[in-house]
Design an enzyme around this catalytic site. Structure first.
Site, PDB file in Angstrom:
ATOM      1  N   SER A 240       0.861  -1.194   0.000  1.00  0.00           N
ATOM      2  CA  SER A 240       0.000   0.000   0.000  1.00  0.00           C
ATOM      3  C   SER A 240       0.889   1.234   0.000  1.00  0.00           C
ATOM      4  O   SER A 240       2.021   1.185   0.518  1.00  0.00           O
ATOM      5  CB  SER A 240      -0.868   0.014   1.257  1.00  0.00           C
ATOM      6  OG  SER A 240      -1.477   1.273   1.416  1.00  0.00           O
TER       7      SER A 240
ATOM      8  N   TYR B  42      -1.333  -1.088  10.615  1.00  0.00           N
ATOM      9  CA  TYR B  42      -1.512  -1.662   9.265  1.00  0.00           C
ATOM     10  C   TYR B  42      -0.363  -1.233   8.344  1.00  0.00           C
ATOM     11  O   TYR B  42       0.220  -2.048   7.623  1.00  0.00           O
ATOM     12  CB  TYR B  42      -2.871  -1.184   8.732  1.00  0.00           C
ATOM     13  CG  TYR B  42      -3.112  -1.350   7.261  1.00  0.00           C
ATOM     14  CD1 TYR B  42      -3.603  -2.550   6.739  1.00  0.00           C
ATOM     15  CD2 TYR B  42      -2.899  -0.290   6.371  1.00  0.00           C
ATOM     16  CE1 TYR B  42      -3.856  -2.685   5.382  1.00  0.00           C
ATOM     17  CE2 TYR B  42      -3.153  -0.417   5.023  1.00  0.00           C
ATOM     18  CZ  TYR B  42      -3.626  -1.613   4.523  1.00  0.00           C
ATOM     19  OH  TYR B  42      -3.876  -1.741   3.175  1.00  0.00           O
TER      20      TYR B  42
ATOM     21  N   LYS C 117       2.570  -3.071   5.858  1.00  0.00           N
ATOM     22  CA  LYS C 117       2.711  -2.820   4.417  1.00  0.00           C
ATOM     23  C   LYS C 117       4.124  -2.361   4.079  1.00  0.00           C
ATOM     24  O   LYS C 117       4.660  -2.673   3.014  1.00  0.00           O
ATOM     25  CB  LYS C 117       1.659  -1.812   3.963  1.00  0.00           C
ATOM     26  CG  LYS C 117       0.223  -2.345   4.056  1.00  0.00           C
ATOM     27  CD  LYS C 117       0.055  -3.612   3.238  1.00  0.00           C
ATOM     28  CE  LYS C 117      -1.375  -4.083   3.135  1.00  0.00           C
ATOM     29  NZ  LYS C 117      -1.524  -5.280   2.308  1.00  0.00           N
TER      30      LYS C 117
HETATM   31  N1  LIG Z   1      -8.713  -0.603  -1.264  1.00  0.00           N
HETATM   32  C1  LIG Z   1      -7.680   0.195  -1.085  1.00  0.00           C
HETATM   33  O1  LIG Z   1      -7.810   1.441  -1.105  1.00  0.00           O
HETATM   34  C2  LIG Z   1      -6.318  -0.390  -0.860  1.00  0.00           C
HETATM   35  C3  LIG Z   1      -5.225   0.484  -0.882  1.00  0.00           C
HETATM   36  C4  LIG Z   1      -3.944  -0.008  -0.684  1.00  0.00           C
HETATM   37  C5  LIG Z   1      -3.755  -1.375  -0.507  1.00  0.00           C
HETATM   38  N2  LIG Z   1      -4.832  -2.205  -0.478  1.00  0.00           N
HETATM   39  C6  LIG Z   1      -4.554  -3.637  -0.296  1.00  0.00           C
HETATM   40  O2  LIG Z   1      -5.183  -4.372  -1.325  1.00  0.00           O
HETATM   41  C7  LIG Z   1      -5.463  -5.702  -0.861  1.00  0.00           C
HETATM   42  C8  LIG Z   1      -6.898  -6.064  -1.168  1.00  0.00           C
HETATM   43  O3  LIG Z   1      -7.748  -5.160  -0.492  1.00  0.00           O
HETATM   44  P1  LIG Z   1      -9.179  -4.766  -1.034  1.00  0.00           P
HETATM   45  O4  LIG Z   1      -9.233  -3.306  -1.021  1.00  0.00           O
HETATM   46  O5  LIG Z   1      -9.507  -5.529  -2.269  1.00  0.00           O
HETATM   47  O6  LIG Z   1     -10.058  -5.288   0.205  1.00  0.00           O
HETATM   48  P2  LIG Z   1     -11.462  -6.081   0.288  1.00  0.00           P
HETATM   49  O7  LIG Z   1     -12.347  -5.708  -0.816  1.00  0.00           O
HETATM   50  O8  LIG Z   1     -11.897  -5.925   1.688  1.00  0.00           O
HETATM   51  O9  LIG Z   1     -10.992  -7.584   0.055  1.00  0.00           O
HETATM   52  C9  LIG Z   1     -10.168  -8.236   0.984  1.00  0.00           C
HETATM   53  C10 LIG Z   1     -10.106  -9.702   0.616  1.00  0.00           C
HETATM   54  O10 LIG Z   1      -9.266 -10.385   1.547  1.00  0.00           O
HETATM   55  C11 LIG Z   1      -9.995 -11.473   2.121  1.00  0.00           C
HETATM   56  N3  LIG Z   1      -9.479 -11.695   3.469  1.00  0.00           N
HETATM   57  C12 LIG Z   1      -9.437 -10.824   4.503  1.00  0.00           C
HETATM   58  N4  LIG Z   1      -8.882 -11.406   5.578  1.00  0.00           N
HETATM   59  C13 LIG Z   1      -8.555 -12.679   5.188  1.00  0.00           C
HETATM   60  C14 LIG Z   1      -7.965 -13.787   5.841  1.00  0.00           C
HETATM   61  N5  LIG Z   1      -7.578 -13.726   7.116  1.00  0.00           N
HETATM   62  N6  LIG Z   1      -7.791 -14.920   5.133  1.00  0.00           N
HETATM   63  C15 LIG Z   1      -8.186 -15.022   3.855  1.00  0.00           C
HETATM   64  N7  LIG Z   1      -8.749 -14.009   3.191  1.00  0.00           N
HETATM   65  C16 LIG Z   1      -8.939 -12.857   3.847  1.00  0.00           C
HETATM   66  C17 LIG Z   1     -11.459 -11.024   2.050  1.00  0.00           C
HETATM   67  O11 LIG Z   1     -12.378 -12.089   2.022  1.00  0.00           O
HETATM   68  P3  LIG Z   1     -13.001 -12.778   3.324  1.00  0.00           P
HETATM   69  O12 LIG Z   1     -13.580 -11.677   4.165  1.00  0.00           O
HETATM   70  O13 LIG Z   1     -13.999 -13.733   2.808  1.00  0.00           O
HETATM   71  O14 LIG Z   1     -11.864 -13.471   3.976  1.00  0.00           O
HETATM   72  C18 LIG Z   1     -11.465 -10.361   0.682  1.00  0.00           C
HETATM   73  O15 LIG Z   1     -11.524 -11.334  -0.335  1.00  0.00           O
HETATM   74  C19 LIG Z   1      -5.104  -5.703   0.613  1.00  0.00           C
HETATM   75  O16 LIG Z   1      -3.804  -6.229   0.769  1.00  0.00           O
HETATM   76  C20 LIG Z   1      -5.106  -4.236   0.992  1.00  0.00           C
HETATM   77  O17 LIG Z   1      -4.261  -3.967   2.080  1.00  0.00           O
HETATM   78  C21 LIG Z   1      -6.107  -1.751  -0.665  1.00  0.00           C
END
Ligand SMILES: NC(=O)c1ccc[n+]([C@@H]2O[C@H](COP(=O)([O-])OP(=O)(O)OC[C@H]3O[C@@H](n4cnc5c(N)ncnc54)[C@H](OP(=O)(O)O)[C@@H]3O)[C@@H](O)[C@H]2O)c1
Length: 248
Positions: free
Chosen positions: A141, A154, A158
């Site tokens: 991130s 968090y 990262k």
């Molecule tokens: N969205 C942003 O603005 C943003 C920015 C920077 C980085 N990121 C990074 O991008 C990645 C994806 O995030 P996202 O935004 O797509 O989030 P999201 O829509 O909340 O999706 C998160 C995914 O991870 C799964 N998950 C969470 N905890 C888990 C666990 N303990 N074991 C297995 N699966 C798990 C969730 O499914 P379940 O709940 O079914 O487990 C879901 O499929 C993350 O690494 C996040 O830190 C996101």
């Protein structure tokens, strides 16, 4: 440049929604076979996948480290090989000053966001990539690049993931290890920020919009492809230009 992942097999964590789902779908559209992992996942997530895509889903918590080897073995048994791992699953159970965090939420953040990528990579390395070089992608991130806000714990995970990417690139080469550091992307994870401040934030970004999961999937697909075969150890920022500033 036409990107093909024909013949490749990928394992994507956190694949039930958001960025992980978009990555899994785009890999499948590019010809890869994909094992998709999340705590809650079933075949209903495959609704927009190409017809005939070779994809499987498995409901596991990536923080249960012992399960990594089972899922890797299952992937190889089902699809014959394993070439790509995307460490995408992450959690953020605590928001606030770093000094206010309790031990259990600290441990959960470390377990899912940092420890799991190490041990899932180890499982894939031991069973597949040690003998047949592949690609590991760590989803970090922009929060891992600079301090600030209430996401300190968090963001520490990262930042560490960015360093893990460098470290493992050296250790695992010619297996490539690459990172992606997204800015604000429209997913459930960022739901509060997007709903309450999304429009305002978008105006300050040079590209005048927030990220879509597909933006991140486009970069991931390039990075795991042969077109990126001389890239390893680096983490790529993808934030619509937010980090360069200067846009109001
Ligand atoms: N969205 C942003 O603005 C943003 C920015 C920077 C980085 N990121 C990074 O991008 C990645 C994806 O995030 P996202 O935004 O797509 O989030 P999201 O829509 O909340 O999706 C998160 C995914 O991870 C799964 N998950 C969470 N905890 C888990 C666990 N303990 N074991 C297995 N699966 C798990 C969730 O499914 P379940 O709940 O079914 O487990 C879901 O499929 C993350 O690494 C996040 O830190 C996101």
């Amino acid at each position: 440049m036409q990107i093909s992942l024909n013949g490749r097999v990928a394992l994507v964590t956190g694949a039930s929604r958001g960025i992980g789902l978009a990555i899994a779908r785009q890999f499948a559209e590019s010809g890869a076979k994909v094992m998709m992992v999340s705590r809650k996942i079933d075949e209903s997530v495959l609704v927009d996948f190409p017809e005939g895509a070779q994809v499987a889903v498995r409901a596991v918590n990536v923080g249960d480290l012992g399960v990594a080897r089972e899922v890797v073995a299952e992937t190889i048994a089902r699809f014959g090989r394993l070439d790509i791992l995307v460490n995408n699953a992450a959690t953020n159970p605590y928001y606030g000053a770093t000094m206010g965090v309790d031990e259990s939420r600290y441990d959960k953040t470390m377990q899912v966001n940092l420890k799991a990528p190490v041990f899932w990579t180890q499982a894939v390395w031991d069973s597949a990539m040690k003998d047949s070089p592949g690609v590991v992608v760590n989803i970090s991130s922009v929060g891992g690049l600079r301090a600030g806000g209430g996401l300190g714990v968090y963001n520490v995970t990262k930042a560490a993931l960015i360093h893990l990417t460098r470290q493992l690139a050296g250790e695992l080469g010619p297996t490539r290890v690459v990172g992606i550091a997204p800015g604000l992307v429209k997913t459930d994870f960022a739901g509060y920020l997007v709903e309450n401040f999304g429009e305002q934030i978008a105006k300050t970004v040079p590209t005048k919009r927030l990220g879509e999961p597909e933006d991140i999937a486009n970069l991931a697909t390039f990075l795991v492809s042969d077109a990126a075969s001389w890239i390893t150890g680096e983490t790529y920022v993808i934030d619509g230009g937010a980090g360069v500033g200067g846009a109001g």
